[in-house]
Structure formats: C-alpha cells, structure tokens
Scaffold this motif. Structure first.
Motif, PDB file in Angstrom:
ATOM      1  N   PHE A  82     -53.020  63.514  53.785  1.00  0.00           N
ATOM      2  CA  PHE A  82     -53.807  62.884  54.841  1.00  0.00           C
ATOM      3  C   PHE A  82     -55.134  62.385  54.275  1.00  0.00           C
ATOM      4  O   PHE A  82     -55.552  61.256  54.494  1.00  0.00           O
ATOM      5  CB  PHE A  82     -54.044  63.910  55.955  1.00  0.00           C
ATOM      6  CG  PHE A  82     -55.141  63.563  56.914  1.00  0.00           C
ATOM      7  CD1 PHE A  82     -55.000  62.498  57.795  1.00  0.00           C
ATOM      8  CD2 PHE A  82     -56.304  64.315  56.949  1.00  0.00           C
ATOM      9  CE1 PHE A  82     -56.021  62.189  58.685  1.00  0.00           C
ATOM     10  CE2 PHE A  82     -57.320  64.007  57.842  1.00  0.00           C
ATOM     11  CZ  PHE A  82     -57.179  62.942  58.713  1.00  0.00           C
ATOM     12  N   ASP A  91     -51.422  60.501  58.240  1.00  0.00           N
ATOM     13  CA  ASP A  91     -51.182  61.896  58.532  1.00  0.00           C
ATOM     14  C   ASP A  91     -49.694  62.193  58.498  1.00  0.00           C
ATOM     15  O   ASP A  91     -48.938  61.704  59.311  1.00  0.00           O
ATOM     16  CB  ASP A  91     -51.770  62.253  59.897  1.00  0.00           C
ATOM     17  CG  ASP A  91     -52.090  63.738  59.969  1.00  0.00           C
ATOM     18  OD1 ASP A  91     -51.214  64.521  59.568  1.00  0.00           O
ATOM     19  OD2 ASP A  91     -53.189  64.080  60.396  1.00  0.00           O
ATOM     20  N   ARG A 124     -48.731  65.288  58.643  1.00  0.00           N
ATOM     21  CA  ARG A 124     -48.577  66.644  59.148  1.00  0.00           C
ATOM     22  C   ARG A 124     -47.518  66.706  60.234  1.00  0.00           C
ATOM     23  O   ARG A 124     -46.754  67.629  60.309  1.00  0.00           O
ATOM     24  CB  ARG A 124     -49.915  67.166  59.696  1.00  0.00           C
ATOM     25  CG  ARG A 124     -50.810  67.636  58.577  1.00  0.00           C
ATOM     26  CD  ARG A 124     -52.113  68.123  59.120  1.00  0.00           C
ATOM     27  NE  ARG A 124     -52.902  67.011  59.622  1.00  0.00           N
ATOM     28  CZ  ARG A 124     -54.035  67.170  60.313  1.00  0.00           C
ATOM     29  NH1 ARG A 124     -54.461  68.377  60.611  1.00  0.00           N
ATOM     30  NH2 ARG A 124     -54.722  66.128  60.703  1.00  0.00           N
ATOM     31  N   HIS A 125     -47.504  65.692  61.084  1.00  0.00           N
ATOM     32  CA  HIS A 125     -46.558  65.755  62.182  1.00  0.00           C
ATOM     33  C   HIS A 125     -45.784  64.455  62.266  1.00  0.00           C
ATOM     34  O   HIS A 125     -46.149  63.529  62.972  1.00  0.00           O
ATOM     35  CB  HIS A 125     -47.287  66.013  63.498  1.00  0.00           C
ATOM     36  CG  HIS A 125     -48.196  67.190  63.421  1.00  0.00           C
ATOM     37  ND1 HIS A 125     -47.764  68.442  63.038  1.00  0.00           N
ATOM     38  CD2 HIS A 125     -49.516  67.327  63.643  1.00  0.00           C
ATOM     39  CE1 HIS A 125     -48.791  69.275  63.047  1.00  0.00           C
ATOM     40  NE2 HIS A 125     -49.863  68.626  63.404  1.00  0.00           N
ATOM     41  N   VAL A 141     -47.283  59.256  62.121  1.00  0.00           N
ATOM     42  CA  VAL A 141     -48.334  59.087  63.123  1.00  0.00           C
ATOM     43  C   VAL A 141     -49.614  58.768  62.362  1.00  0.00           C
ATOM     44  O   VAL A 141     -50.088  59.586  61.590  1.00  0.00           O
ATOM     45  CB  VAL A 141     -48.536  60.392  63.921  1.00  0.00           C
ATOM     46  CG1 VAL A 141     -49.629  60.215  64.956  1.00  0.00           C
ATOM     47  CG2 VAL A 141     -47.228  60.832  64.557  1.00  0.00           C
TER      48      VAL A 141
END
Lengths: 211, 211
Positions: free
Chosen positions: B188, B194, B196-197, B205
């Motif tokens: 990130f 990002d 992460r998700h 995202v």
C-alpha cells in the motif's frame, strides 16, 4: 464500523444458538464491508493529516483513529471466523457448552461498544472499565476451556466439536483483547499518558504530550 | 523491534525443543522490552507529524510505521504466549508433534523478516512473497491440527498436551497473519494502492494517493 462489528458478533451467536447456517454465512460475508470501511477511514485520516496538518490533541485523535480502525477490522475478522466455526458446528449435534458462548459474546460486544463510546466522548472512566472487564472475559474463557477438556476426556466423539467451541471462545476472548487495546489507546489520547504498557512496578510510561 | 520479536520466536522454540524453562521465562519477560519500543516509535512518529508535517510518500511512511509497530508488538505478545505454553509443556513428557513447531516457527519468522525488509527497501516483490507464504503456514497449521486430533482420540492422556501444542501452532499461524498484514501495508505504502482488502472479483480497492 463499530456498530457493524458488534452486529456481526451478535448475529454469529444467533446463528449458533438457532443453528442458522444462512445467517452464519451472512456474517462471514459482512467482513468485506468492514474491510472497506477501514480503507475509507484510513483514506480520510491521511487526507486530513496532509491537508490540515493538525497538531496537539487533534493530531492524537487522528493518529489514534488510524490505529483504532485496525483493531475494529481485526474484530470483524474474528466475527467472520466465529461464523465459519458455526457453519462447521451446525453440521453436528449440539454440545452443552454452547450455552456459555452467548454470555461471553455479550461481554465482548459490550467492551467494544464501551471502548468506542469512550473514544467518542473522551471518557477515561468508561475506558478504564473496559480494561477491568477483560479479566472477567479471560476467566470465563479459562472456565469454558476446563469444561471442554472434561468433555473431550469423557468421550472422543466430543473432541471435534469441543475444539470448534474452544476456537469460538478463544475468538471472543481475543475480541476482548482488541477492545482493551482500544480502551488503552483512548486513555492515551485523552491524557497524553500511555497506559498500554505499564512497567512491572506499576509506573506509567509517559508518552508524547501536546507539542 | 523486528529483530527482537524474531529472536523471541526463535528462543521460544529452543526452549521447547531443549526443554529449557529458564529460556522460556526470559522470552515471556522480553515482551516488556518490545512494548517499550512500540511507545518509543509512536512517540517519534507523532513528533515528526507535528513538527515536520510531512506530505505524500513521507506521510504514508510515517502513518504506516504507526500501524506496523502495533503488529510487531502483537507478535511480541504471541511469542510471550508461546513461552507460557512451553513452560506448561516442560512440566509434562514430550509429545511427538513438537517436531513440527520449529518448522512452522521458521516460516513465521522468515515472513516477519521479509515483510520488514520489504518495508525498509520498499520492495513490492518481497512483500508479495510474504503474502504467498501465508497459505503455506495455514496449511501447515491445518496438518498439525489434524495430527493432534488423532492423538487426542487415541489416548485421553494426550489431550492436555495436545491442546497446548495446538495453541502454539495457532500462535505461529497468527504471527504469519501479522506478517501478512505488514506486507500488505508495505505494498500500500509503495504503490498507493491497497491490496489489504481485495474484492471478491479480485479488483483492487484503490486508496489514498500522493496529495
């Protein structure tokens, strides 16, 4: 974000007690939503830091928001993990210690809510209470664990289910740990003192103050 | 801070294999030191934010340092938890699946080291590798868990020790989760993207970029 993770914990318990696998699956899926909320808050915090360059207590508030959402996101993960274990348990006949789980969950949820209330209203006493309740949750976990050990020793057919219930109890105990982290960070924010890591002598390690 | 938590994990394994309770106790005690390091880094980051008001990639670096130390501190907690379980196990005769623990620990430690290397050298490929190894560690945990279930079913006298070993395996698996969080945050920071998700469709995202 806090309301959503609280709801996930409550729903996972309803899914366990009412053996509702459809609801358990919805809890597992909600995790995505919480993950997106973390990104949105991170984004908002970094924009504020870059554009407004806050100082003193505003700076503490923003940097803590950055840390707090990480804990909330992990609580969402734990609720999703509970949902997964419930899906496994709903395939098996029920085991008595299920009954303790909703009570543990209520304690854990209450701790999360109080920690966030303390954050929003900058209420040290409320945060302090969260920290004190963590011992209660840890003791409850230890009790459940002892009962589950007995079940496992009595009948090997209980072992698989008992390990699943133990996981759920452990997840709830970890939700309480995250709530405690939140509460400690709130006290830090309000007082400029850090209670996160007390030294063994009980002295508070002082941390950054208003610049 | 990273070096210290890595050392704690390595020492806890040596304490298990060599049945060295004195060393296990030292691991438990080291946690205090890691806790203080977190406070020092937090303090340094907030001073930089307040006094230098960094923007763009410097701002990302600092806010990520704030988040990263939280994960490192939790890894320290997990290593201390392993130390506690080792103290309990050293009171009992050894159980065969101990043998898997040092291998799991090596994977977990390697992941922590690589994630921090990726942070310092801003190396996306290195961070990516950490994320990929997490699946390996999860699979290893699942294997260990299955073996432990068999031990418990075979002989109730194994149950207590098996649950202790299961806890250690679970702690190591969680160290891997924290290393994965670190690696995702590094990606990130470097890319302004990002990971992460990821959404279920695999789309990234997007998150904050340079202001």
């Amino acid at each position: 974000m806090g309301a959503r993770v609280e709801e996930m914990i409550a729903d996972s318990m309803r899914a366990l007690v009412e053996r509702d696998s459809e609801l358990a699956r919805r809890v597992v899926d909600s995790d995505q939503f919480v993950n997106r909320l973390e990104l949105e808050v991170d984004d908002a915090c970094m924009r504020i830091l870059a554009r407004r360059q806050p100082v003193a207590s505003d700076l503490r508030f923003i940097t803590l928001a950055l840390k707090i959402v990480t804990d909330l996101e992990r609580i969402g993960d734990l609720a999703a993990n509970i949902g997964e274990r419930v899906l496994e348990l709903n395939e098996e006949p029920p085991l008595k210690p299920y009954l303790d789980m909703p009570r543990m969950a209520d304690t854990a949820r209450g701790m999360v809510r109080n920690a966030l209330d303390a954050f929003v209203s900058r209420d040290v006493a409320c945060a302090q209470m969260v920290i004190e309740r963590d011992g209660e949750l840890d003791a409850h976990y230890a009790d459940v664990f002892r009962v589950l050990l007995t079940y496992m020793m009595e009948d090997p057919r209980n072992i698989y289910r008992a390990t699943r219930v133990q996981s759920i109890a452990k997840y709830l105990e970890r939700v309480g740990d995250h709530a405690t982290n939140l509460a400690e960070m709130v006290i830090f924010m309000i007082g400029g003192k850090d209670v996160r890591h007390l030294t063994s002598s009980g002295a508070v390690v002082s941390a950054v103050r208003d610049e």
